[in-house]
Design a protein around this motif. Structure first.
Motif, PDB file in Angstrom:
ATOM      1  N   GLU A 133       0.836  -1.199   0.000  1.00 21.27           N
ATOM      2  CA  GLU A 133       0.000   0.000   0.000  1.00 21.27           C
ATOM      3  C   GLU A 133       0.874   1.253   0.000  1.00 21.27           C
ATOM      4  O   GLU A 133       0.615   2.207  -0.744  1.00 21.27           O
ATOM      5  CB  GLU A 133      -0.897  -0.046   1.236  1.00 21.27           C
ATOM      6  N   ALA A 134       1.926   1.246   0.824  1.00 23.32           N
ATOM      7  CA  ALA A 134       2.826   2.394   0.905  1.00 23.32           C
ATOM      8  C   ALA A 134       3.588   2.588  -0.402  1.00 23.32           C
ATOM      9  O   ALA A 134       3.741   3.713  -0.890  1.00 23.32           O
ATOM     10  CB  ALA A 134       3.812   2.212   2.057  1.00 23.32           C
ATOM     11  N   VAL A 135       4.064   1.478  -0.999  1.00 22.99           N
ATOM     12  CA  VAL A 135       4.830   1.563  -2.245  1.00 22.99           C
ATOM     13  C   VAL A 135       3.951   2.059  -3.390  1.00 22.99           C
ATOM     14  O   VAL A 135       4.349   2.949  -4.155  1.00 22.99           O
ATOM     15  CB  VAL A 135       5.438   0.185  -2.591  1.00 22.99           C
ATOM     16  N   THR A 136       2.762   1.490  -3.508  1.00 23.26           N
ATOM     17  CA  THR A 136       1.859   1.889  -4.595  1.00 23.26           C
ATOM     18  C   THR A 136       1.482   3.359  -4.486  1.00 23.26           C
ATOM     19  O   THR A 136       1.499   4.098  -5.480  1.00 23.26           O
ATOM     20  CB  THR A 136       0.584   1.012  -4.571  1.00 23.26           C
ATOM     21  N   THR A 137       1.154   3.798  -3.283  1.00 20.45           N
ATOM     22  CA  THR A 137       0.772   5.195  -3.094  1.00 20.45           C
ATOM     23  C   THR A 137       1.949   6.127  -3.370  1.00 20.45           C
ATOM     24  O   THR A 137       1.780   7.211  -3.941  1.00 20.45           O
ATOM     25  CB  THR A 137       0.262   5.417  -1.658  1.00 20.45           C
ATOM     26  N   ALA A 138       3.150   5.707  -2.986  1.00 19.53           N
ATOM     27  CA  ALA A 138       4.342   6.522  -3.257  1.00 19.53           C
ATOM     28  C   ALA A 138       4.589   6.655  -4.752  1.00 19.53           C
ATOM     29  O   ALA A 138       4.976   7.726  -5.249  1.00 19.53           O
ATOM     30  CB  ALA A 138       5.562   5.910  -2.575  1.00 19.53           C
ATOM     31  N   LEU A 139       4.353   5.584  -5.503  1.00 23.07           N
ATOM     32  CA  LEU A 139       4.535   5.640  -6.958  1.00 23.07           C
ATOM     33  C   LEU A 139       3.519   6.579  -7.608  1.00 23.07           C
ATOM     34  O   LEU A 139       3.839   7.305  -8.554  1.00 23.07           O
ATOM     35  CB  LEU A 139       4.410   4.231  -7.550  1.00 23.07           C
ATOM     36  N   VAL A 140       2.293   6.565  -7.093  1.00 26.49           N
ATOM     37  CA  VAL A 140       1.296   7.508  -7.602  1.00 26.49           C
ATOM     38  C   VAL A 140       1.705   8.935  -7.258  1.00 26.49           C
ATOM     39  O   VAL A 140       1.590   9.855  -8.078  1.00 26.49           O
ATOM     40  CB  VAL A 140      -0.105   7.193  -7.027  1.00 26.49           C
ATOM     41  N   ALA A 141       2.212   9.130  -6.039  1.00 23.38           N
ATOM     42  CA  ALA A 141       2.672  10.456  -5.622  1.00 23.38           C
ATOM     43  C   ALA A 141       3.821  10.937  -6.489  1.00 23.38           C
ATOM     44  O   ALA A 141       4.021  12.143  -6.681  1.00 23.38           O
ATOM     45  CB  ALA A 141       3.099  10.421  -4.153  1.00 23.38           C
ATOM     46  N   ALA A 142       4.619   9.994  -7.010  1.00 19.09           N
ATOM     47  CA  ALA A 142       5.779  10.360  -7.826  1.00 19.09           C
ATOM     48  C   ALA A 142       5.377  10.975  -9.150  1.00 19.09           C
ATOM     49  O   ALA A 142       6.147  11.735  -9.753  1.00 19.09           O
ATOM     50  CB  ALA A 142       6.653   9.129  -8.076  1.00 19.09           C
ATOM     51  N   PHE A 143       4.166  10.660  -9.624  1.00 20.59           N
ATOM     52  CA  PHE A 143       3.745  11.153 -10.937  1.00 20.59           C
ATOM     53  C   PHE A 143       3.407  12.638 -10.835  1.00 20.59           C
ATOM     54  O   PHE A 143       2.320  13.036 -10.444  1.00 20.59           O
ATOM     55  CB  PHE A 143       2.539  10.371 -11.453  1.00 20.59           C
ATOM     56  N   SER A 144       4.369  13.462 -11.198  1.00 18.90           N
ATOM     57  CA  SER A 144       4.219  14.912 -11.114  1.00 18.90           C
ATOM     58  C   SER A 144       4.792  15.561 -12.365  1.00 18.90           C
ATOM     59  O   SER A 144       6.008  15.774 -12.453  1.00 18.90           O
ATOM     60  CB  SER A 144       4.924  15.454  -9.861  1.00 18.90           C
ATOM     61  N   PRO A 145       3.950  15.842 -13.359  1.00 19.76           N
ATOM     62  CA  PRO A 145       4.443  16.498 -14.577  1.00 19.76           C
ATOM     63  C   PRO A 145       5.170  17.804 -14.282  1.00 19.76           C
ATOM     64  O   PRO A 145       6.128  18.164 -14.975  1.00 19.76           O
ATOM     65  CB  PRO A 145       3.159  16.742 -15.382  1.00 19.76           C
ATOM     66  N   TRP A 146       4.734  18.521 -13.245  1.00 19.97           N
ATOM     67  CA  TRP A 146       5.374  19.793 -12.913  1.00 19.97           C
ATOM     68  C   TRP A 146       6.823  19.574 -12.494  1.00 19.97           C
ATOM     69  O   TRP A 146       7.712  20.359 -12.850  1.00 19.97           O
ATOM     70  CB  TRP A 146       4.604  20.484 -11.793  1.00 19.97           C
TER      71      TRP A 146
ATOM     72  N   ILE B 201      -4.115  11.576 -16.223  1.00 21.95           N
ATOM     73  CA  ILE B 201      -3.495  10.447 -15.532  1.00 21.95           C
ATOM     74  C   ILE B 201      -3.370  10.736 -14.039  1.00 21.95           C
ATOM     75  O   ILE B 201      -3.687   9.882 -13.194  1.00 21.95           O
ATOM     76  CB  ILE B 201      -2.105  10.148 -16.136  1.00 21.95           C
ATOM     77  N   ALA B 202      -2.907  11.937 -13.700  1.00 24.66           N
ATOM     78  CA  ALA B 202      -2.736  12.296 -12.294  1.00 24.66           C
ATOM     79  C   ALA B 202      -4.065  12.282 -11.547  1.00 24.66           C
ATOM     80  O   ALA B 202      -4.154  11.769 -10.422  1.00 24.66           O
ATOM     81  CB  ALA B 202      -2.083  13.669 -12.185  1.00 24.66           C
ATOM     82  N   VAL B 203      -5.105  12.838 -12.162  1.00 24.93           N
ATOM     83  CA  VAL B 203      -6.422  12.872 -11.522  1.00 24.93           C
ATOM     84  C   VAL B 203      -6.972  11.461 -11.349  1.00 24.93           C
ATOM     85  O   VAL B 203      -7.492  11.101 -10.284  1.00 24.93           O
ATOM     86  CB  VAL B 203      -7.403  13.733 -12.347  1.00 24.93           C
ATOM     87  N   GLY B 204      -6.849  10.640 -12.384  1.00 22.83           N
ATOM     88  CA  GLY B 204      -7.350   9.270 -12.306  1.00 22.83           C
ATOM     89  C   GLY B 204      -6.650   8.462 -11.237  1.00 22.83           C
ATOM     90  O   GLY B 204      -7.289   7.760 -10.446  1.00 22.83           O
ATOM     91  N   ALA B 205      -5.322   8.554 -11.191  1.00 27.39           N
ATOM     92  CA  ALA B 205      -4.557   7.787 -10.209  1.00 27.39           C
ATOM     93  C   ALA B 205      -4.866   8.245  -8.784  1.00 27.39           C
ATOM     94  O   ALA B 205      -5.060   7.418  -7.881  1.00 27.39           O
ATOM     95  CB  ALA B 205      -3.062   7.925 -10.497  1.00 27.39           C
ATOM     96  N   ALA B 206      -4.932   9.560  -8.574  1.00 28.52           N
ATOM     97  CA  ALA B 206      -5.235  10.075  -7.237  1.00 28.52           C
ATOM     98  C   ALA B 206      -6.643   9.684  -6.803  1.00 28.52           C
ATOM     99  O   ALA B 206      -6.883   9.380  -5.628  1.00 28.52           O
ATOM    100  CB  ALA B 206      -5.076  11.598  -7.215  1.00 28.52           C
ATOM    101  N   THR B 207      -7.578   9.671  -7.736  1.00 28.46           N
ATOM    102  CA  THR B 207      -8.955   9.280  -7.415  1.00 28.46           C
ATOM    103  C   THR B 207      -9.021   7.828  -6.973  1.00 28.46           C
ATOM    104  O   THR B 207      -9.698   7.490  -5.991  1.00 28.46           O
ATOM    105  CB  THR B 207      -9.870   9.501  -8.632  1.00 28.46           C
TER     106      THR B 207
END
Length: 208
Positions: A4-17, A187-193
């Motif tokens: 859970e921690a790893v998956t959430t961290a990978l989603v957090a990593a997705f930052s186009p900015w 992608i960012a919105v979908g993953a965060a949702t």
């Protein structure tokens, strides 16, 4: 280590900015030095927040699964709501036209690093997942280091590639930023949702 921690961290990593910031830094004079200062600044804040949050949650016993009632379930719901709100914020944020690149000074690079390293709701959700498993001191150190490294992947990978192949990396960053300008927000919105709904549902199930 919690999946859970790893998956959430990978989603957090997705930052186009973040990728856009790194591309700008790597186009500057003394790019290698600036990029390393940027990574040190971002990594220092990310790690500091990581250890502080996990130790705070562990010290208060909020995430202690051995208690008769499970307060961490309520934290799951709160974290999930925060991540969903973050997804709405990303979806509604207006795109700003890219500015002409200008040279960034030493202090400016540090500020950019601290900005990128500041905690997002997704990173906090990943830290919450670590604290729920009640790891020992050695495990906490390893898990926070790993999660912090994952969260900063879009800053770390381009810088490391640039050290060995600057021209190819610059071209790849240009192409990646062009693609992300079109698809990155969705992608960012979908993953965060998905992550937000997971934490909300998991928390509600445990509270029921």
């Amino acid at each position: 280590m919690s999946w859970e921690a790893v998956t959430t961290a990978l989603v957090a990593a997705f930052s186009p900015w973040t990728l856009l910031v790194v591309a700008g830094l790597l186009s500057q004079p003394n790019a290698r030095r600036l990029a390393l200062i940027f990574l040190i600044s971002a990594g220092t804040l990310t790690l500091a927040v990581g250890f502080a949050v996990v130790l705070a949650l562990s010290g208060t016993g909020v995430d202690d699964p051995h208690k008769h009632r499970d307060p961490s379930a309520g934290i799951d719901v709160a974290v999930g709501v925060a991540v969903l709100a973050f997804a709405v914020f990303i979806a509604r944020r207006k795109s700003k036209p890219s500015k002409t690149r200008r040279e960034v000074g030493f202090l400016g690079v540090i500020v950019l690093g601290l900005t990128v390293g500041s905690p997002s709701p997704l990173y906090l959700a990943s830290l919450h997942s670590i604290s729920k498993s009640r790891p020992g001191a050695l495990a906490v150190t390893w898990e926070v280091l790993l999660v912090a490294a994952l969260v900063l992947l879009l800053a770390e990978i381009p810088v490391l590639l640039f050290l060995f192949a600057p021209e190819r990396t610059a071209a790849a960053l240009h192409a990646a930023n062009g693609w992300l300008a079109v698809h990155g927000r969705a992608i960012a919105v979908g993953a965060a949702t998905v992550v937000g709904l997971y934490f909300v549902i998991a928390g509600l199930v445990r509270l029921a």
